[in-house]
Scaffold this active site. Structure first.
Site, mmCIF file in Angstrom:
data_model
loop_
_atom_site.group_PDB
_atom_site.id
_atom_site.type_symbol
_atom_site.label_atom_id
_atom_site.label_comp_id
_atom_site.label_asym_id
_atom_site.label_seq_id
_atom_site.Cartn_x
_atom_site.Cartn_y
_atom_site.Cartn_z
ATOM 1 N N LYS A 22 0.854 -1.211 0.000
ATOM 2 C CA LYS A 22 0.000 0.000 0.000
ATOM 3 C C LYS A 22 0.877 1.244 0.000
ATOM 4 C CE LYS A 22 -1.672 1.635 4.043
ATOM 5 N NZ LYS A 22 -1.356 3.054 4.315
ATOM 6 N N ASN A 23 1.925 1.240 0.814
ATOM 7 C CA ASN A 23 2.719 2.463 0.982
ATOM 8 C C ASN A 23 3.739 2.681 -0.123
ATOM 9 O OD1 ASN A 23 1.180 3.028 3.156
ATOM 10 N ND2 ASN A 23 2.697 2.418 4.687
ATOM 11 N N CYS A 115 -4.842 12.419 12.788
ATOM 12 C CA CYS A 115 -5.633 11.193 12.851
ATOM 13 C C CYS A 115 -5.363 10.554 14.210
ATOM 14 C CB CYS A 115 -5.246 10.258 11.705
ATOM 15 S SG CYS A 115 -3.525 9.848 11.757
ATOM 16 N N ARG A 120 0.194 14.686 12.579
ATOM 17 C CA ARG A 120 0.551 14.529 11.169
ATOM 18 C C ARG A 120 0.820 15.864 10.465
ATOM 19 N NH1 ARG A 120 -1.113 9.296 9.890
ATOM 20 N NH2 ARG A 120 0.605 9.289 8.417
ATOM 21 N N ASP A 308 4.676 0.656 11.894
ATOM 22 C CA ASP A 308 3.408 0.064 11.457
ATOM 23 C C ASP A 308 3.218 -1.359 11.976
ATOM 24 O OD1 ASP A 308 3.457 1.680 8.179
ATOM 25 O OD2 ASP A 308 2.993 2.411 10.179
ATOM 26 N N ARG A 400 -8.602 -0.398 4.546
ATOM 27 C CA ARG A 400 -7.687 0.563 3.922
ATOM 28 C C ARG A 400 -6.328 -0.073 3.623
ATOM 29 N NH1 ARG A 400 -6.178 4.723 7.585
ATOM 30 N NH2 ARG A 400 -4.867 5.208 5.828
#
Ligand code: EPZ
Length: 421
Positions: A22-23, A115, A120, A308, A400
């Protein structure tokens, strides 16, 4: 609200296949804006964040298709103003800033809100783009950048929490077609940044020092289309690798980017989890873990233990003998998952930015609430280890970042069912 019902407490095992990162996908899709030629991407994970980025590109004027795990993007014409309602839903939309101002000479973006894991900020993104010649106008609605021509510069890209992954991505995209040479000091070294560099190089960019914290970019006049296969998702692979010993099951994790997982493998070794690597298949022998040792580690920038995976490690630490200390050096507030773990009986205290987890604990099933993507994975892991029926809410967070999460868990024998509440 989307929830899952999990009946846990049974040994699970089997094999899972890891999808594209994803990243890596998100900054590379944004970088497709830099050319009006066709870009073809393979191993694109089918995730909500990826669908959202594709829809943003489409609304910017692009021709966009996703068939299976291959995406085609041709940004023939590009508006400088993306769909704010879509951009506000995803922090990673910040990756649009560099490509848009480089392609269009201007960019307008709403400020990506904070978030569940921290404020952020984007000060480093704006500092670097200003160095490259952008005029930055900030308002409460968002940020507007203008630049007649981008010029190479020396950029130092570190703040109080270290470097910035998407900030590095923005600098690379803007510098790729700036006039002259750009040096990016304290560039992020994450594999996803390396993958972006490889994609940009395939488009004709001239980038040197790839994988190091000092990147040099010789700007070119234009970039061509390219075909690229995304790297596998090391966070997905790491999540399953940390789950296997919790479930006392043997797991074969196929298409794992093992060379990107040295810190994870070091932690598994120190905890006493037997594993072996066979090509790109990582075998975790969770069934042979009679005693798991407590661990002392901090989440930090690559090649350190990834932030993560910090939540997933907290889940495993509840099964380790003794007191584990799990630190978080990247985000100010990334321990939301501790509430759920405590509600299941885990003995956890938070001392500053370090979670102290005493185990082993026989976790009890509970009603669990998810606040962020990686915290959700942590609570699902704990629910699979707990005897009885747990409910995990807000699983849209999981959609997500974890491709076919339920299907993959069911394939290793998990009793998990999604329902609407
Ligand atoms: C990327 O986020 C990842 N997201 C994150 O993954 C990952 O946790 C993070 O890098 C690791 O560093 C994507 O790649 C889409 P940062 P990013 O900019 O780039 C501070 C997930 O779960 N900072 O590296 O947004 C910031 O507050 C997500 O998949 C500034 O101070 O993270 C943080 O403390 C979560 N000023 C630290 O740097 C800035 O201008 C690292 O943030 C930018 C960042």
């Amino acid at each position: 609200m989307q929830c899952v019902r999990i009946v846990g407490g049974r040994p699970l095992g089997g094999s899972v296949e890891i999808g594209g990162s994803k990243n890596a996908a998100l900054p590379i899709l944004a970088a497709s804006i830099l050319t009006d030629e066709r870009v073809l991407l393979h191993s694109v994970p089918r995730l909500d964040d990826v669908h959202l980025m594709l829809s943003i590109l489409k609304k910017l004027g692009g021709d966009v298709t996703l068939e299976g795990n291959s995406a085609t993007v041709r940004m023939g014409c590009v508006s400088a103003v993306p769909d704010f309602s879509a951009v506000c839903r995803m922090r990673a939309s910040i990756c649009l800033l560099g490509p848009l101002v480089a392609r269009c000479g201007e960019a307008v973006l709403p400020l990506p809100g904070g978030c569940a894991i921290g404020p952020r900020p984007i000060d480093l993104h704006l500092k670097g783009l200003q160095k490259l010649g952008c005029e930055v106008i900030q308002s409460k609605e968002g940020v507007r950048l203008r630049a007649k021509r981008l010029n190479g510069a020396r950029i130092f890209l570190a703040g109080k929490n270290g470097g910035t992954v998407t900030g590095t991505a923005n600098m690379l995209c803007a510098a790729a077609i700036a006039r002259g040479t750009t040096e990016i000091h304290f560039a992020a070294c994450e594999p996803e940044v390396v993958d972006l560099c490889k994609f940009l190089t395939g488009m004709g960019a001239k980038i040197y020092g790839i994988g190091s914290p000092i990147l040099t970019v010789d700007g070119v006049d234009s970039l061509r289309g390219a075909e690229h296969r995304l790297i596998a998702d090391r966070i997905q692979a790491g999540t399953f690798a940390l789950l296997a010993p919790m479930l006392r099951g043997d797991m074969a994790i196929k298409r794992a980017p093992i060379s990107h997982c040295a810190a994870l493998l070091d932690v598994l070794e120190r905890i006493g989890v037997p594993f072996s690597a066979d090509g790109d298949c990582l075998h975790i022998f969770g069934g042979k873990c009679d005693r798991l040792a407590a661990i002392d580690v901090s989440a930090m920038a690559y090649p350190g233990f990834p932030t993560d995976l910090q939540a997933a490690l907290c889940a495993l630490a509840t099964q380790c003998c003794g007191e584990s200390a799990i630190g978080e050096r990247i985000y100010e507030n990334r321990f939301g998952h501790l509430v759920g773990l405590r509600s299941m009986g885990a003995g956890i205290t938070l001392a500053g930015s370090t979670a102290r987890v005493v185990g082993p604990t026989k976790l009890a099933a509970a009603e669990l609430s998810v606040a962020d993507l990686r915290g959700g994975a942590c609570l699902c892991m704990a629910a699979l280890a707990a005897s009885g029926e747990s409910i995990v809410d807000s699983v849209h967070h999981m959609d997500r970042g974890y491709e076919q999460f339920e299907e993959k868990l069911r394939s290793i024998g998990a009793d998990i069912m999604r329902f609407e509440r």
